[in-house]
Design a protein around this motif. Structure first.
Motif, short mmCIF file in Angstrom:
data_model
loop_
_atom_site.label_atom_id
_atom_site.label_comp_id
_atom_site.label_asym_id
_atom_site.label_seq_id
_atom_site.Cartn_x
_atom_site.Cartn_y
_atom_site.Cartn_z
N VAL A 179 0.83 -1.21 0.00
CA VAL A 179 0.00 0.00 0.00
C VAL A 179 0.87 1.26 0.00
N ILE A 180 1.91 1.27 0.85
CA ILE A 180 2.80 2.44 0.93
C ILE A 180 3.54 2.65 -0.39
N PHE A 183 1.22 4.11 -3.00
CA PHE A 183 0.90 5.50 -2.67
C PHE A 183 2.03 6.43 -3.10
N ILE A 184 3.27 6.10 -2.71
CA ILE A 184 4.41 6.97 -3.04
C ILE A 184 4.66 6.97 -4.54
N TYR A 187 2.16 9.30 -6.09
CA TYR A 187 2.49 10.67 -5.69
C TYR A 187 3.68 11.21 -6.49
#
Length: 465
Positions: A179-180, A183-184, A187
């Motif tokens: 998930v992280i 996300f990054i 972004y």
């Protein structure tokens, strides 16, 4: 054999095995080394070569090690002698490699913890100061303190065993990590930056550099370099020739579809590697262009904190979740390395898990301390055969990754391809009547192609090529 299987810890099912094995594969090599090589080797060109090799070369080596582990129900130190008594020495090599890697991996894990705590304490601006990283690793006690913290976490997980330790924590950490990373990565695509010369670059432009193959000025020698880099990265990415996959394979239940599980590990690992590139390359390109990608290992500890700092307050948050993610990746990999040597002690000397974990954790920790002191008390520069200059950590990394791992991979191919014959592993892969779709490819790779490629990697590693 059935009694032995019951006495031996095992993963509860295929999901536990896949997440633990993928957790081992998704480590620091994926987070910084893959993006760095991709940027250096023509972006999309490296990706195409890497994917082709992962589906052929990487697959053959990975499924061989898992099959050896499940067939013998033994750890790396003792598994090879079960395949052929005369080849028991290969088990010693497979034990030595993780024993060498684990101490310095804990040191690097400690570096990650230092950065994670810096961002947690809202001190991200301190982490970008010139000389922060160098000042930290050359100080005498700080690196040791963080290495202790990281090593204790690894010890606790391995001490708890396969089902209640490794599998349980992999099922928690891996989904969070994914998930992280996603996300990054998303972004990073929307970052834009205008430098002092008034040039504006965006994350999307960086993504184009990453994904679109660049054939400009490509020579045969250059293409060979790309291929060798991609093959070398597969060792890092898939945890090949470290004894890990043999250990994890020995914990796999006989009714689990081995081929399908290995395919899932490949997909998971390659997906995370690609996303790691999406996280890092667009962001670094936006702030420093292609030149910024030449930082190598310093990319994670020096270049990226500067990127986070330039994003203001939100950059502190991005920096924090980035290093939390890297921490999870480092932890799952380090745990698998410690498990490889712990299980070897259990099988070789019939020790309990508690005794084996204590002895291995304590003995490797002594080496970790020496590695930490290699940047201050024991500091020296040594030129290595591949042309690089390094300290104690670099020497251990060179010996394991550039010399021993290619030798283990090469000898494993000779053992399975020519001595014990491919039928040895194929029978295990198709144990429950499962189809082996890449059977012909596997035989060709393990007997002919992989040994040649591994020999070339070895020649490059020792500086002959």
């Amino acid at each position: 054999m059935e009694t032995q299987t019951k006495q031996r810890n095992s993963f509860t099912g295929s999901i536990g095995f896949v997440l633990a094995a993928a957790g081992s594969a998704v480590g620091l090599g994926n987070i910084w080394r893959f993006p760095y090589l991709a940027a250096k080797d023509g972006g999309g060109l490296f990706l195409v070569v890497y994917l082709a090799l992962a589906l052929t070369f990487g697959f053959a080596l990975l499924i061989t090690e898992v099959a050896i582990g499940r067939k013998t129900q033994e750890s790396p130190l003792t598994a090879y002698s079960k395949i052929s008594k005369k080849w028991g020495f290969l088990g010693i090599f497979s034990f030595v490699v993780p024993f060498i890697i684990y101490p310095y991996y804990c040191v690097i894990g400690g570096w990650v913890m230092k950065y994670m705590f810096s961002y947690l304490a809202f001190q991200g601006q301190v982490a970008v100061a010139d000389g922060f990283f160098t000042g930290f690793i050359t100080s005498q006690w700080q690196p040791i303190f963080y290495t202790v913290l990281f090593a204790v976490l690894c010890f606790i997980i391995v001490y708890k065993g396969v089902e209640h330790g490794i599998e349980k924590y992999s099922k928690i950490l891996m989904p969070i990590l994914v998930v992280i990373v996603i996300f990054i990565a998303i972004y990073s695509l929307f970052i834009s930056h205008t430098d002092e010369a008034g040039v504006t670059r965006t994350g999307l432009q960086g993504a184009a550099v990453y994904f679109i193959p660049n054939f400009e000025g490509l020579t045969f020698k250059g293409f060979l370099t790309v291929c060798l880099d991609a093959m070398g990265q597969l060792f890092y990415s898939l945890s090949i020739a470290m004894g890990i996959m043999i250990a994890y394979g020995s914990y796999m239940k006989k009714d689990v579809n081995l081929g399908k599980s290995v395919n899932q590990i490949e997909i998971f690992d390659t997906g995370i590697a690609l996303l790691a590139g999406m996280m890092i390359i667009p962001a670094v390109f936006a702030f420093s262009g292609k030149e910024g990608m030449s930082a190598g290992p310093g990319l994670m500890f020096i270049t990226l904190p500067k990127v986070f700092n330039s994003l203001g307050k939100f950059g502190e948050f991005i920096g924090l979740i980035f290093f939390v993610m890297v921490m999870f990746a480092a932890l799952t990999s380090a745990v698998s390395i410690l498990e490889a040597i712990t299980s070897s002690m259990m099988d070789k000397f019939k020790w309990s898990r508690k005794k084996s974990t204590l002895v291995m954790a304590a003995s490797t920790f002594v080496v970790s301390i020496i590695v930490c002191l290699g940047y201050n008390v024991f500091y020296f520069d040594l030129k290595l055969p591949n042309g690089s200059v390094g300290q104690i950590l670099d020497i251990l990394d060179y010996a394991s990754n550039n010399v021993l791992m290619p030798i283990i991979g090469l000898l494993t191919c000779i053992l399975i391809g020519w001595v014990a014959k491919p039928k040895t592993t194929i029978d295990e892969i198709t144990l429950n009547g499962e189809k082996f779709g890449r059977k012909t490819l596997y035989v060709v790779m393990i007997k002919f192609v992989a040994p040649i490629l591994l020999f070339i990697i070895l020649l490059k590693g020792i500086g002959i090529l």
